[in-house]
Design an enzyme around this catalytic site. Structure first.
Site, PDB file in Angstrom:
ATOM      1  N   HIS A 141      34.252   6.909  18.508  1.00 47.96           N
ATOM      2  CA  HIS A 141      32.968   7.431  18.030  1.00 47.96           C
ATOM      3  C   HIS A 141      31.836   6.686  18.711  1.00 47.96           C
ATOM      4  O   HIS A 141      32.056   5.721  19.442  1.00 47.96           O
ATOM      5  CB  HIS A 141      32.855   7.371  16.512  1.00 47.96           C
ATOM      6  CG  HIS A 141      32.863   5.990  15.916  1.00 47.96           C
ATOM      7  ND1 HIS A 141      33.957   5.157  15.965  1.00 47.96           N
ATOM      8  CD2 HIS A 141      31.904   5.298  15.222  1.00 47.96           C
ATOM      9  CE1 HIS A 141      33.676   4.019  15.340  1.00 47.96           C
ATOM     10  NE2 HIS A 141      32.433   4.079  14.895  1.00 47.96           N
TER      11      HIS A 141
ATOM     12  N   HIS B 164      29.188   4.789  17.830  1.00 50.52           N
ATOM     13  CA  HIS B 164      28.475   3.587  17.400  1.00 50.52           C
ATOM     14  C   HIS B 164      28.552   2.482  18.458  1.00 50.52           C
ATOM     15  O   HIS B 164      29.601   2.285  19.096  1.00 50.52           O
ATOM     16  CB  HIS B 164      29.016   3.093  16.066  1.00 50.52           C
ATOM     17  CG  HIS B 164      28.582   3.942  14.911  1.00 50.52           C
ATOM     18  ND1 HIS B 164      29.203   3.936  13.686  1.00 50.52           N
ATOM     19  CD2 HIS B 164      27.566   4.851  14.802  1.00 50.52           C
ATOM     20  CE1 HIS B 164      28.603   4.793  12.867  1.00 50.52           C
ATOM     21  NE2 HIS B 164      27.606   5.348  13.526  1.00 50.52           N
TER      22      HIS B 164
ATOM     23  N   ASP C 129      28.811  -0.694  18.488  1.00 55.38           N
ATOM     24  CA  ASP C 129      29.820  -1.752  18.425  1.00 55.38           C
ATOM     25  C   ASP C 129      31.207  -1.250  18.843  1.00 55.38           C
ATOM     26  O   ASP C 129      32.158  -2.032  18.869  1.00 55.38           O
ATOM     27  CB  ASP C 129      29.866  -2.392  17.042  1.00 55.38           C
ATOM     28  CG  ASP C 129      30.284  -1.438  15.935  1.00 55.38           C
ATOM     29  OD1 ASP C 129      29.888  -0.259  15.978  1.00 55.38           O
ATOM     30  OD2 ASP C 129      30.992  -1.877  15.004  1.00 55.38           O
ATOM     31  N   HIS C 130      31.303   0.020  19.192  1.00 55.87           N
ATOM     32  CA  HIS C 130      32.553   0.575  19.717  1.00 55.87           C
ATOM     33  C   HIS C 130      32.436   1.021  21.174  1.00 55.87           C
ATOM     34  O   HIS C 130      33.467   1.157  21.839  1.00 55.87           O
ATOM     35  CB  HIS C 130      33.013   1.754  18.848  1.00 55.87           C
ATOM     36  CG  HIS C 130      33.470   1.328  17.493  1.00 55.87           C
ATOM     37  ND1 HIS C 130      34.784   1.314  17.118  1.00 55.87           N
ATOM     38  CD2 HIS C 130      32.769   0.870  16.420  1.00 55.87           C
ATOM     39  CE1 HIS C 130      34.895   0.884  15.873  1.00 55.87           C
ATOM     40  NE2 HIS C 130      33.681   0.605  15.430  1.00 55.87           N
TER      41      HIS C 130
ATOM     42  N   HIS D  32      32.909   9.454   8.763  1.00 60.69           N
ATOM     43  CA  HIS D  32      32.089   8.289   9.142  1.00 60.69           C
ATOM     44  C   HIS D  32      30.978   8.738  10.079  1.00 60.69           C
ATOM     45  O   HIS D  32      29.808   8.385   9.896  1.00 60.69           O
ATOM     46  CB  HIS D  32      32.986   7.253   9.799  1.00 60.69           C
ATOM     47  CG  HIS D  32      32.288   6.006  10.230  1.00 60.69           C
ATOM     48  ND1 HIS D  32      31.700   5.127   9.342  1.00 60.69           N
ATOM     49  CD2 HIS D  32      32.103   5.462  11.469  1.00 60.69           C
ATOM     50  CE1 HIS D  32      31.182   4.114  10.003  1.00 60.69           C
ATOM     51  NE2 HIS D  32      31.396   4.293  11.301  1.00 60.69           N
TER      52      HIS D  32
ATOM     53  N   ASP E 276      36.757   3.820  12.824  1.00 61.82           N
ATOM     54  CA  ASP E 276      36.179   3.451  11.535  1.00 61.82           C
ATOM     55  C   ASP E 276      36.425   4.524  10.474  1.00 61.82           C
ATOM     56  O   ASP E 276      35.700   4.603   9.484  1.00 61.82           O
ATOM     57  CB  ASP E 276      34.674   3.216  11.674  1.00 61.82           C
ATOM     58  CG  ASP E 276      34.351   1.910  12.378  1.00 61.82           C
ATOM     59  OD1 ASP E 276      35.293   1.177  12.746  1.00 61.82           O
ATOM     60  OD2 ASP E 276      33.156   1.629  12.588  1.00 61.82           O
TER      61      ASP E 276
ATOM     62  N   HIS F 202      37.954  -2.788  12.687  1.00 61.52           N
ATOM     63  CA  HIS F 202      37.349  -3.983  12.092  1.00 61.52           C
ATOM     64  C   HIS F 202      38.357  -4.770  11.274  1.00 61.52           C
ATOM     65  O   HIS F 202      39.291  -4.207  10.696  1.00 61.52           O
ATOM     66  CB  HIS F 202      36.185  -3.599  11.177  1.00 61.52           C
ATOM     67  CG  HIS F 202      35.000  -3.026  11.886  1.00 61.52           C
ATOM     68  ND1 HIS F 202      33.962  -3.795  12.354  1.00 61.52           N
ATOM     69  CD2 HIS F 202      34.700  -1.747  12.222  1.00 61.52           C
ATOM     70  CE1 HIS F 202      33.062  -3.018  12.938  1.00 61.52           C
ATOM     71  NE2 HIS F 202      33.494  -1.766  12.869  1.00 61.52           N
TER      72      HIS F 202
END
Length: 256
Positions: free
Chosen positions: A51, A53, A55-56, A108, A128, A166
């Site tokens: 996805h 985001h 942080d990915h 998400h 996530d 995570h």
């Protein structure tokens, strides 16, 4: 097949799978951990993104600068700028001698995907959507979408290793025990996770069979979970997606 996580940021994992002479990265939110592994001999061939985001996906530009031929496979979302291939539900990605099936799992985010393969005893890169003992926040999707997505993942073989994005297991365990304090499988998983973290080991991958026994977000049809949701909300849930909506809102404000 070799599978291990590279820690990133405070609690992210970049998954590394090595097989068939190839190396696959999943959700490299930052490039630094990959470059550190490269100093020890790692050479990535492809990247899977679940996805959009940051942080990915945030490490992808730097990885491409170092390895320009790196294949980057992502959902059809314009917010992911550096994909070399876009994939959708039902497509199969062949990497590392494995066939990874693409599953669309919104909730998400609206364009979230997961990768599963091979069919038996395989791995699930769930991003996530599904965490060990939890699920992702509903940033762009509905509880009904998340419930449907989680049930799709729950239907995979119990031997599937869940590789999520995570290290949230202990925090999720505290909430899960508030929902199902009498669940013996959950008590065992919590004890196991504490031991792993005390030894500075990741709690992942998790077995899907354990998640089915412990994760309240996969158990929204179980009487004990429904009763806990009803007590918290002060009303009976209408159905399993409504139970999930109550649990997710409860978890959003939960403090152990």
């Amino acid at each position: 097949m070799q599978l291990h996580p590279l820690p990133a940021f405070d609690d992210n994992y970049i998954w590394v799978l090595q097989a068939g002479g190839q190396t696959l990265l999943v959700d490299p939110g930052e490039a630094g951990p990959v470059f550190a592994a490269a100093a020890e001999g790692l050479r990535p061939d492809a990247v899977l993104l679940t996805h959009h985001h940051h942080d990915h996906v945030g490490g992808v530009p730097d990885l491409l600068e170092r390895w320009p031929r790196l294949e980057v496979i992502a959902p059809a979302d314009p917010r992911i700028a550096h994909a070399t291939r876009r994939v959708a539900e039902g497509e199969v990605v062949g990497l590392c001698g494995q066939a990874f099936h693409v599953l669309e799992v919104p909730g998400h985010t609206r364009s979230h995907i997961a990768f599963h393969g091979p069919a038996e005893g395989g791995v699930l890169f769930s991003g996530d959507t599904l965490f060990s003992l939890g699920c992702g926040r509903l940033f762009e999707g509905s509880a009904a979408q998340m419930h449907h997505s989680l049930m799709r993942l729950a239907a995979l073989p119990g031997s599937t290793r869940v590789c999520c994005g995570h290290e949230y297991t202990l925090a999720n365990a505290a909430f899960a025990r508030a929902v199902e304090p009498g669940n013996p499988a959950l008590a065992r998983r919590t004890e196991e996770a504490h031991a792993m973290r005390n030894a500075q080991r990741p709690t992942l991958p998790a077995l899907l069979s354990d998640e089915l026994a412990c994760n309240p977000f996969l158990r929204c049809d179980r009487p004990g979970v429904i009763e806990a949701a009803a007590r918290h909300a002060g009303r009976e849930p209408r159905d399993a997606p409504d139970t999930l909506a109550i649990l997710r809102a409860w978890k959003d404000g939960f403090r152990a």
